[in-house]
Design a protein around this motif. Structure first.
Motif, PDB file in Angstrom:
ATOM      1  N   THR A   5       0.829  -1.208   0.000  1.00  0.00           N
ATOM      2  CA  THR A   5       0.000   0.000   0.000  1.00  0.00           C
ATOM      3  C   THR A   5       0.865   1.261   0.000  1.00  0.00           C
ATOM      4  OG1 THR A   5      -0.159  -0.226   2.420  1.00  0.00           O
ATOM      5  CG2 THR A   5      -1.993  -1.058   1.102  1.00  0.00           C
ATOM      6  N   LEU A  50       3.771   5.569  -5.857  1.00  0.00           N
ATOM      7  CA  LEU A  50       3.566   5.617  -7.305  1.00  0.00           C
ATOM      8  C   LEU A  50       2.571   6.717  -7.665  1.00  0.00           C
ATOM      9  CD1 LEU A  50       4.070   4.379 -10.091  1.00  0.00           C
ATOM     10  CD2 LEU A  50       2.206   2.768  -9.623  1.00  0.00           C
ATOM     11  N   LEU A 102       2.105   1.780  -3.530  1.00  0.00           N
ATOM     12  CA  LEU A 102       1.058   2.314  -4.399  1.00  0.00           C
ATOM     13  C   LEU A 102       0.891   3.818  -4.209  1.00  0.00           C
ATOM     14  CD1 LEU A 102      -1.662  -0.488  -4.095  1.00  0.00           C
ATOM     15  CD2 LEU A 102      -0.164  -0.018  -6.043  1.00  0.00           C
TER      16      LEU A 102
END
Length: 270
Positions: A254, A260, A257
């Motif tokens: 997580t 990103l 992510l």
């Protein structure tokens, strides 16, 4: 004259082909210490220095993880825990974003919202579990409420700070250019708060998993926390480590992510 120009043009050396950019290889040096720890752990378990009833060996943990995955028990616990975190994170993020925006954009909002939020933030929210059980019972609600509370506070602080730390020069420039309050908010204040907000999201996700670990230890009948708590009753340290490793992997995934998303949302920074 034209032939002379043509001769000069043809006489110029051809442009060199663009150099190919070499791909950067991953930095494997960061894996040295984790692998060394696992090797030492295995050696200590194999030689008897680390008893199995205290901590199982990495190989035993790996075998138990494969068995739990094949039986479907690990997958079911994973889905339940992920659902709890997802619901709690959405609720906590909504609360943190709204309160942070109200407190950051308005002096009255800061005067009315910030004091009670700061008072609640200083409470050990893990100690609120007995109160949550009295309020919501022993079902899903206290676990989700605990995650929601853990997510809301760091996100509120970062949203509030991001809005308040907007550069005054940008505000003055929009005033000179004749921006309305709504245009100033949309084009300057909110974009300036995005980096700090994403930092708050990363912090909130870390606390969300921590809150879930504690919440699932109390009156849970499913989830990774229940798996760990049940293994503790039978002294299955291998299963306990499997559950903790899954928690860690979920936290890392997580966080990756969000990083990103941060990279794409802030591509304008270079």
């Amino acid at each position: 004259m034209s032939s002379l120009v043509a001769d000069r043009v043809t006489a110029q050396p051809a442009a060199a082909p663009p150099k190919r950019q070499r791909r950067r290889l991953p930095d494997l040096s960061r894996w040295i210490s984790p692998l060394a720890i696992v090797v030492l752990w295995q050696l200590a378990s194999g030689t008897g220095l680390l008893p199995a009833d205290k901590l199982s060996s990495p190989w035993t943990v790996l075998q138990s993880g494969v068995e739990l995955a094949r039986s479907g028990e690990l997958g079911e616990a994973f889905v339940v825990s992920l659902r709890r975190v997802a619901i709690g994170f959405v609720l906590g993020a909504a609360i943190g974003l709204v309160l942070g925006a109200v407190s950051g954009l308005s002096k009255w909002g800061q005067a009315l919202v910030d004091p009670p939020v700061q008072m609640l933030r200083t409470l050990p929210f893990l100690g609120l579990i007995p109160l949550f059980i009295l309020w919501f019972g022993i079902g899903e609600e206290p676990k989700i409420a605990l995650v929601t509370l853990g997510v809301a506070f760091p996100l509120y602080l970062n949203v509030h700070s991001g809005i308040r730390n907007t550069e005054p020069q940008l505000i003055e420039a929009t005033t000179v250019l004749g921006f309305t309050r709504a245009e100033r908010l949309w084009h300057v204040v909110l974009p300036s708060a995005i980096p700090q907000t994403l930092v708050g999201v990363r912090q909130s996700l870390g606390i969300a998993w921590l809150s879930l670990i504690v919440g699932e230890q109390v009156n849970a009948d499913a989830g990774l926390g229940y798996l760990i708590n049940n293994a503790r009753e039978f002294l299955r340290t291998d299963v306990i480590v499997v559950g903790l490793v899954v928690y860690a992997i979920l936290g890392l995934v997580t966080d990756a992510l969000v990083r990103l998303l941060e990279k794409r949302a802030l591509a304008w920074r270079g």
